[in-house]
Motif scaffolding. Sequence first.
Motif, PDB file in Angstrom:
ATOM      1  N   GLY A 219      54.182  14.429  11.328  1.00 46.98           N
ATOM      2  CA  GLY A 219      55.539  14.089  10.922  1.00 46.98           C
ATOM      3  C   GLY A 219      56.387  15.326  10.746  1.00 46.98           C
ATOM      4  O   GLY A 219      55.976  16.456  11.036  1.00 46.98           O
ATOM      5  N   GLU A 220      57.588  15.102  10.253  1.00 49.92           N
ATOM      6  CA  GLU A 220      58.515  16.196  10.008  1.00 49.92           C
ATOM      7  C   GLU A 220      58.077  17.007   8.789  1.00 49.92           C
ATOM      8  O   GLU A 220      57.239  16.585   8.006  1.00 49.92           O
ATOM      9  N   ALA A 541      69.053  13.605   2.885  1.00 47.63           N
ATOM     10  CA  ALA A 541      69.902  14.661   2.338  1.00 47.63           C
ATOM     11  C   ALA A 541      69.395  15.106   0.966  1.00 47.63           C
ATOM     12  O   ALA A 541      69.372  16.305   0.650  1.00 47.63           O
ATOM     13  N   LEU A 542      68.975  14.147   0.149  1.00 48.73           N
ATOM     14  CA  LEU A 542      68.455  14.473  -1.173  1.00 48.73           C
ATOM     15  C   LEU A 542      67.151  15.242  -1.056  1.00 48.73           C
ATOM     16  O   LEU A 542      66.910  16.220  -1.796  1.00 48.73           O
ATOM     17  N   PHE A 543      66.299  14.844  -0.131  1.00 50.52           N
ATOM     18  CA  PHE A 543      65.025  15.533   0.069  1.00 50.52           C
ATOM     19  C   PHE A 543      65.253  16.980   0.514  1.00 50.52           C
ATOM     20  O   PHE A 543      64.609  17.907   0.018  1.00 50.52           O
ATOM     21  N   GLU A 544      66.172  17.190   1.433  1.00 46.47           N
ATOM     22  CA  GLU A 544      66.473  18.547   1.889  1.00 46.47           C
ATOM     23  C   GLU A 544      67.031  19.398   0.743  1.00 46.47           C
ATOM     24  O   GLU A 544      66.746  20.596   0.644  1.00 46.47           O
ATOM     25  N   ALA A 584      58.025  13.459   2.171  1.00 53.28           N
ATOM     26  CA  ALA A 584      58.115  13.873   3.582  1.00 53.28           C
ATOM     27  C   ALA A 584      57.465  12.837   4.477  1.00 53.28           C
ATOM     28  O   ALA A 584      58.008  12.468   5.528  1.00 53.28           O
ATOM     29  N   ALA A 585      56.298  12.348   4.069  1.00 53.75           N
ATOM     30  CA  ALA A 585      55.604  11.350   4.874  1.00 53.75           C
ATOM     31  C   ALA A 585      56.364  10.036   4.909  1.00 53.75           C
ATOM     32  O   ALA A 585      56.419   9.360   5.941  1.00 53.75           O
ATOM     33  N   THR A 586      56.966   9.665   3.785  1.00 56.36           N
ATOM     34  CA  THR A 586      57.736   8.422   3.733  1.00 56.36           C
ATOM     35  C   THR A 586      58.937   8.476   4.669  1.00 56.36           C
ATOM     36  O   THR A 586      59.250   7.500   5.363  1.00 56.36           O
TER      37      THR A 586
END
Length: 614
Positions: A219-220, A541-544, A584-586
């Motif tokens: 994944g990313e 956006a929140l994760f970044e 990240a996986a989600t």
Amino acid sequence: MASRIESYALLSDMQSAALVGLDGSIDWLTFPRFDSPAVFAALLGEPRHGRWLVAPASEPKRVRRQYWGDSLVLETVFECDDGEVAVIDCMPARDRHLNVVRLVEGRRGRVAMRSELTIRFGYGAVVPWVRNLDGTLRAVAGPDALCLRTPVHVRGGGDGDDRTSVADFSVAAGDQVPFVLSWHPSHTDPDDGDIDAAVAIAETERWWRDWAGQTKYVGEWGSEVRRSLTVLKGLTYEPTGGLCAAATTSLPEAIGGVRNWDYRHCWLRDATFTLMALMAAGHTDEAAAWRDWLLRAIAGDPDDLQIMYGLAGERRLTEMQLEWLPGYEGSKPVRVGNAAYGQFQLDVYGEVMDAMYQASVSGIAAEDHAWDLQTSLLEYLEGAWRQPDEGIWEVRGERQHFTHSKVMAWVAVDRAVRSARLHRLHAPLHRWIGLRDEIHREVLANGVDDRGVFMQSYGSKHLDASVLNIPLVGFLPATDPRVVNTVEAIQRELMDDGFVVRYRTESNVDGLPGQEGSFLLCTFWLADALALMHRTDEARALFEKLLALRNDVGLLAEEYDPTAKRMLGNFPQAFSHTAIITTAATLSQADGVARPAQQRSRIPTPGNSEAPAV
């Protein structure tokens, strides 16, 4: 003034840990375990409380550092007027001895260097007896002994100060100067074998590379996930499989405040988060070891279940204050041990049962006695779930009927029902299904206010970020109006500069004075909830934004102060790094596989006998 928390990097041999600052000083080191009394405690005081500085003798122009690949071998490069020099640090992985290895390597020109070693056993309180025997520096006090081996001359600090051991030397391009600091019990002789620092570093980097090569994450954000996995591995106490919540104690949740806790213990709540993170990345051996630690720790009378244990499953974690330490930037008291081990926290039953369920559906073979233990926990929970508790945040005020706690009691019963059906296990299913539905109805009746928002506790007027778990654990679908209302209320009322706080401390629910920073785990929960609500752009956006908070070597603390723009709380924090992996996986859509938040939140379909009454 002390270095900011984010200026530190972690070293670990999976038994003990050290924190190294950008200035080349190891300000925190514990031997022989993560929770042992520190031999360097300058992190919580001053250099006189113990540290080991290896750095250029004059102020460098620039400092940069990196871990070697996906390892915990740290390289710090100092650019000076006279040249460039690197200090390479590691704690050799799975070594039968406990060592800190430092290798000074000349890169360009000739640079004058200095080593200052101040050993203070017992969290900075005990000055050791130091001797130089045949070129080996030996320090002894009580049960502990340290040996320093290096080819450079080591002397007393000068000006009558023989309590700091100093070495002045210089390195030219291509030169290597090794230092090896080894711990051993003072009643035994030190290991006589010399350690080749360059070989130890190379072998440690190779070990970490081989371990990281087992990662099956697809994944990313692959590099971010691998770094967080390395942190989790580094916080694992290898002899037992227990996981420290963090490598430190008493790093404050507010500078100058009293919210300073010892996190060098194993919380049952971590079980689910850690299992989900490890399994998402394919590290089933570590997940199985953590599951086995969990089973050993909680074995016995379910009435005696604790929320946390020592690294080997110890039950008594007596809390005390170290009055001689001034604290990180004056944040007192400095605490060791954690009195929360005696609290009643209802949610841990849900975390334990979910951890066992998630392990089983991921193919980790069940232990023969595991189901008997789980059914015993359920029998106790049948009578205990109506009690108020101290909740997920371990409040030191009055017990309450926390909404999150009741939701997690529902999770415990739900996962027991699912496990019994999945594996055709003997269980009183009819009774358990009735109990599950009863808890569900009560939470919906008492945990929701007149706006249709889940509140902190029954009858409360306060919000709490823990209720973001409601869609994540499958209590209600993320699209349920009450979930949507709750998420939007938290975005309005519990966010500071785009980050989520646990609750507003002015509510005084926790019985403690002062403020705290934004709790990073809660902000990850919000990203997961938004993803399940199909608000993917907001979630990404929140994760970044969260990833951007990591320090230069990819580490996160427990909290963040958006006003002062600095990390707060113990460091590095396992919760924050498990959340990086699972979120990240989600959010990653690389292979279309159900990801952690989706997997944990699957809701039984309406009409099915497993469907909760909504």
